[in-house]
Design an enzyme around this catalytic site. Structure first.
Site, PDB file in Angstrom:
ATOM      1  N   SER A 186      13.903  -9.855   0.403  1.00  0.00           N
ATOM      2  CA  SER A 186      14.627  -8.840   1.160  1.00  0.00           C
ATOM      3  C   SER A 186      15.521  -9.384   2.259  1.00  0.00           C
ATOM      4  CB  SER A 186      13.634  -7.845   1.781  1.00  0.00           C
ATOM      5  OG  SER A 186      12.740  -8.502   2.669  1.00  0.00           O
ATOM      6  N   HIS A 214      12.304  -4.420  -3.477  1.00  0.00           N
ATOM      7  CA  HIS A 214      13.763  -4.410  -3.344  1.00  0.00           C
ATOM      8  C   HIS A 214      14.469  -4.612  -4.681  1.00  0.00           C
ATOM      9  CE1 HIS A 214      14.217  -4.299   1.085  1.00  0.00           C
ATOM     10  NE2 HIS A 214      13.009  -4.832   1.054  1.00  0.00           N
ATOM     11  N   LYS A 244      12.512   3.000  -1.042  1.00  0.00           N
ATOM     12  CA  LYS A 244      13.796   2.295  -0.916  1.00  0.00           C
ATOM     13  C   LYS A 244      14.792   2.912  -1.878  1.00  0.00           C
ATOM     14  CE  LYS A 244      11.806  -1.866   1.081  1.00  0.00           C
ATOM     15  NZ  LYS A 244      10.477  -1.297   1.371  1.00  0.00           N
TER      16      LYS A 244
END
Length: 396
Positions: A186, A214, A244
């Site tokens: 990340s 991610h 996310k």
């Protein structure tokens, strides 16, 4: 009367962090977290959100969540193992498994909870974990909680991983050995070398665990890093978040049915924490269905990421070895990185500085997170502000 010892510790520690440029000021967003946000009454182009696909404000998800509240209420009412499991949770887990290409899946209250839950449910003091040196803090904490021996290997260094796997297998007398890595890292945006990791894992009988927080919604045309490499049948644990790219909140682990059955009876956050709300469950399900139906948002994300990356690199900023839309501008000195971030905010761009302990000392940076919701005009303005502030501060 409060403790003087505690006050002395807290005041001294906070002052020390501030003097070294390591104290993080928390900003309050007034309203939705979209491509433009409002902080202290000022509108800012938002380059610091993990809302990769813009789904956190998507009208289709909002409608699904609203309908769930009307039908199910605002809370789940219990832990999953008593009567907190609704048909919405089952539907979510079925869609996750289909999305990730696994037999089954289990959902949790957060991505952090996933790593705390799943690692310690399988690994113990008689085991060893081979962990990438740049793995996320939740992986580190999950490994510590398991009490397994933690063996760090150099970041994405497959020779080092092979050496340490061979040593652990030949001399360690461990019951089980796991190799664990982020799918997408990340802070730098690089992708794990999963094909090589799987090859080594199969040679030394290692359990494989990929934290794709991610990567889900980003790599593999949205299906994640494991599917990007076509390895869904050769990875034991696929972990990801629903907060996310999916745009809601929560996390999950996907894998074989027997793994998921075990996690449901042995992972403590599942056993002892109230289930995610009905609105969160159905909104997450809707987001996953949208990604399975179309790659449009994923393609827009990559288009915007490439555009911003090329613009910042052309100005002379150091953006590292990112292979994803995550675009760090590596400054180095922590205080300079924080000052750079503040100047960007003053010019209308919200790009948060990231300093130790989130990244190694001396690698302070401003991390940019372009999303599918940004327009070309927003990105052009961002690049122009970077040029202005970068030259002003002598960074380019």
């Amino acid at each position: 009367m409060t403790s003087k010892t505690l006050d002395n510790f807290l005041n001294g520690s906070i002052l020390d962090l501030k003097q070294r440029g390591l104290f993080n000021e928390i900003d309050t967003v007034e309203g939705a977290n979209g491509p433009v946000i409002r902080i202290q009454g000022k509108e800012l182009i938002n380059l610091s959100s993990n809302n990769y696909l813009g789904l956190a404000t998507d009208e289709r998800l909002k409608q699904a969540a609203s309908e769930a509240i009307d039908s199910y209420g605002v809370g789940s009412g219990a832990v999953r193992t008593i009567n907190g499991t609704s048909d919405l949770h089952i539907a979510l887990e079925e869609r996750i498994a289909a999305f990730k290409g696994t037999e089954a899946a289990i959902s949790y209250q957060s991505g952090f909870n996933c790593n705390m839950a799943a690692i310690s449910a399988v690994m113990d003091k008689n085991d060893a974990i081979l962990s990438d040196s740049l793995n996320h803090a939740s992986i580190i904490d999950g490994c510590r909680l398991s009490k397994a021996k933690i063996i760090r290997f150099e970041h994405s260094d497959m020779d080092d991983l092979r050496r340490k796997a061979e040593e652990a297998r030949s001399t360690g007398n461990f019951n089980k050995i796991m190799v664990i890595t982020d799918g997408v890292f990340s802070m730098d945006g690089d992708i794990a070398k999963l094909p090589e990791i799987v090859e080594i894992a199969e040679a030394y009988d290692l359990i494989t665990y990929v934290d794709d927080a991610h990567g889900s919604g980003v790599t593999g045309k949205g299906a994640g890093t494991v599917k990007h490499f076509g390895l869904q049948d050769r990875i034991d644990f696929q972990m990801g978040t629903l907060s996310k790219a999916i745009g809601v909140v929560g996390g999950y682990v996907a894998g074989k049915s027997n793994l998921i059955d075990w996690l449901k009876v042995r992972s403590r956050p599942f056993l002892f924490s109230t289930a995610v709300s009905p609105a969160d469950a159905i909104a997450s399900t809707k987001a996953i269905e949208l990604l399975m139906e179309s790659t449009e948002l994923n393609e827009k994300l990559w288009e915007n990421g490439d555009y911003l990356k090329q613009g910042l690199k052309a100005l002379g900023f150091t953006i590292g070895a990112s292979e994803t839309p995550i675009t760090p501008c590596i400054i180095g000195d922590e205080k300079v990185a924080q000052q750079f971030s503040k100047r960007l905010v003053e010019e209308g761009i919200y790009a948060k500085s990231i300093v130790f302990p989130t990244v190694p000392r001396g690698t302070g940076r401003v991390r940019n997170m372009p999303t599918a919701a940004h327009t070309k005009e927003m990105l052009d303005k961002s690049i122009a502000v970077y040029e202005k502030v970068g030259k002003e501060m002598g960074l380019i």
